[in-house]
Scaffold this active site. Structure first.
Site, mmCIF file in Angstrom:
data_model
loop_
_atom_site.group_PDB
_atom_site.id
_atom_site.type_symbol
_atom_site.label_atom_id
_atom_site.label_comp_id
_atom_site.label_asym_id
_atom_site.label_seq_id
_atom_site.Cartn_x
_atom_site.Cartn_y
_atom_site.Cartn_z
ATOM 1 N N HIS A 1 0.835 -1.200 0.000
ATOM 2 C CA HIS A 1 0.000 0.000 0.000
ATOM 3 C C HIS A 1 0.870 1.251 0.000
ATOM 4 C CE1 HIS A 1 -3.512 2.463 0.233
ATOM 5 N NE2 HIS A 1 -2.840 3.209 1.089
ATOM 6 N N ASP B 1 0.576 4.269 -2.618
ATOM 7 C CA ASP B 1 0.531 5.692 -2.255
ATOM 8 C C ASP B 1 1.615 6.475 -2.984
ATOM 9 O OD1 ASP B 1 -1.626 5.727 -0.513
ATOM 10 O OD2 ASP B 1 -0.410 5.575 1.299
ATOM 11 N N HIS C 1 3.304 10.806 2.764
ATOM 12 C CA HIS C 1 2.888 11.768 1.744
ATOM 13 C C HIS C 1 3.736 13.038 1.780
ATOM 14 C CE1 HIS C 1 -0.449 9.208 0.858
ATOM 15 N NE2 HIS C 1 -0.924 9.296 2.078
#
Length: 303
Positions: free
Chosen positions: A237, A241, A264
């Site tokens: 995952h 992302d 992020h």
């Protein structure tokens, strides 16, 4: 030549916002050559557009948020990852709220929507950013870096001091010349820890979060009855992302992205650093598909 791509038809979906828990209407529309991916808040009058570019990222707490003045669209990364994985260059993404619906917490539902809409090649060359020199950003023990590589590869490492992660594969290197984004990456769901979710809920966040759209871990175990979709779903995952965050360059990448404990925020920092370092990259197109280091699923398969 490798051509730009958009959607063949528009397509609609409904889901809930991860943070608000409210219903969100989503429409994906075709867009002209060189339009890029543009998010459009259709609940505002007049509607407000936010191009999906790294410099428009205004917040990276819990998700990647694009901003235009005081208008926001958050949780764009999973949809952007699907766009990147299927090679969509140009599309309008209409949302009826300030976040993209979370769906099942992965990019899988967005891949399904794009493939259902169909993929249309456009009569213009697809642009790629090719990495020419190493670019690194560090934050304590976290690190994110670009390296030259004749293809597209993502290497990611995570580290959690938690029983669920013991003995599990915590790093992944995905070379997309030999690995299918759709099969191997797109279905990996976001994950969270129960104690963090309870804290965030107390702050009015993640109201839409549930076992239907995340892998939830308590002190000792995975709480989802069906367990994991991949043995290494957690790190996959993170790769998902990263692919979505990197697509905020506005083009596909030719190079390698290596990250350790990045999120992020660091993903966005290294994009901005790369853009500043004009000697570290070049914009390229390919006249012959056979000579290109990257290939995409054929549009005919995605009808």
């Amino acid at each position: 030549m490798i051509k730009q791509r958009t959607l063949k038809n528009e397509i609609r979906a409904t889901g809930v916002g991860l943070h608000t828990g409210q219903k969100v209407y989503l429409t994906l529309r075709p867009a002209p050559i060189d339009a890029g991916i543009v998010f459009r808040r259709v609940d505002l009058s007049p509607a407000v557009d936010i191009p999906a570019h790294a410099e428009n990222v205004g917040d990276t707490t819990l998700s990647t948020t694009l901003v235009n003045g005081d208008v926001r669209v958050s949780t764009v990364e999973h949809l952007m990852s699907a766009m990147a994985g299927l090679g969509i260059d140009n599309a309008i993404v209409e949302v009826s709220a300030d976040e993209v619906p979370i769906m099942d917490g992965s990019a899988g539902p967005f891949v399904f929507l794009i493939q259902s809409a169909g993929i249309q090649e456009q009569n213009a060359p697809k642009k790629f950013i090719r990495i020419k020199k190493k670019v690194v950003v560090k934050d304590g023990e976290k690190e994110a870096a670009f390296y030259p590589f004749n293809g597209f590869k993502v290497s990611f490492g995570i580290d959690f001091d938690h029983p669920v992660f013991k003995g599990r594969k915590l790093d992944a290197t995905i070379d997309f010349s030999s690995t299918s984004f759709v099969k191997e990456i797109s279905r990996a769901r976001t994950f969270g820890f129960m104690h963090e979710i309870e804290y965030l809920r107390s702050k009015g966040l993640v109201k839409g979060g549930s076992l239907d759209n995340a892998v939830v871990v308590d002190k000792y175990r995975i709480m989802n009855e069906d367990g994991l979709r991949y043995d290494d779903e957690f790190v996959k995952h993170k790769v998902l992302d990263a692919i979505g965050d990197l697509y905020l360059l506005g083009t596909s990448l030719i190079g390698e992205y290596r990250a350790y404990k990045s999120g992020h925020g660091l993903n966005n920092q290294v994009l901005r650093e790369l853009m500043k370092r004009e000697d570290a990259w070049e914009l390229v197109t390919f006249d012959e598909e056979e000579t290109a280091p990257i290939s995409y699923i054929k549009p005919l398969l995605a009808v």
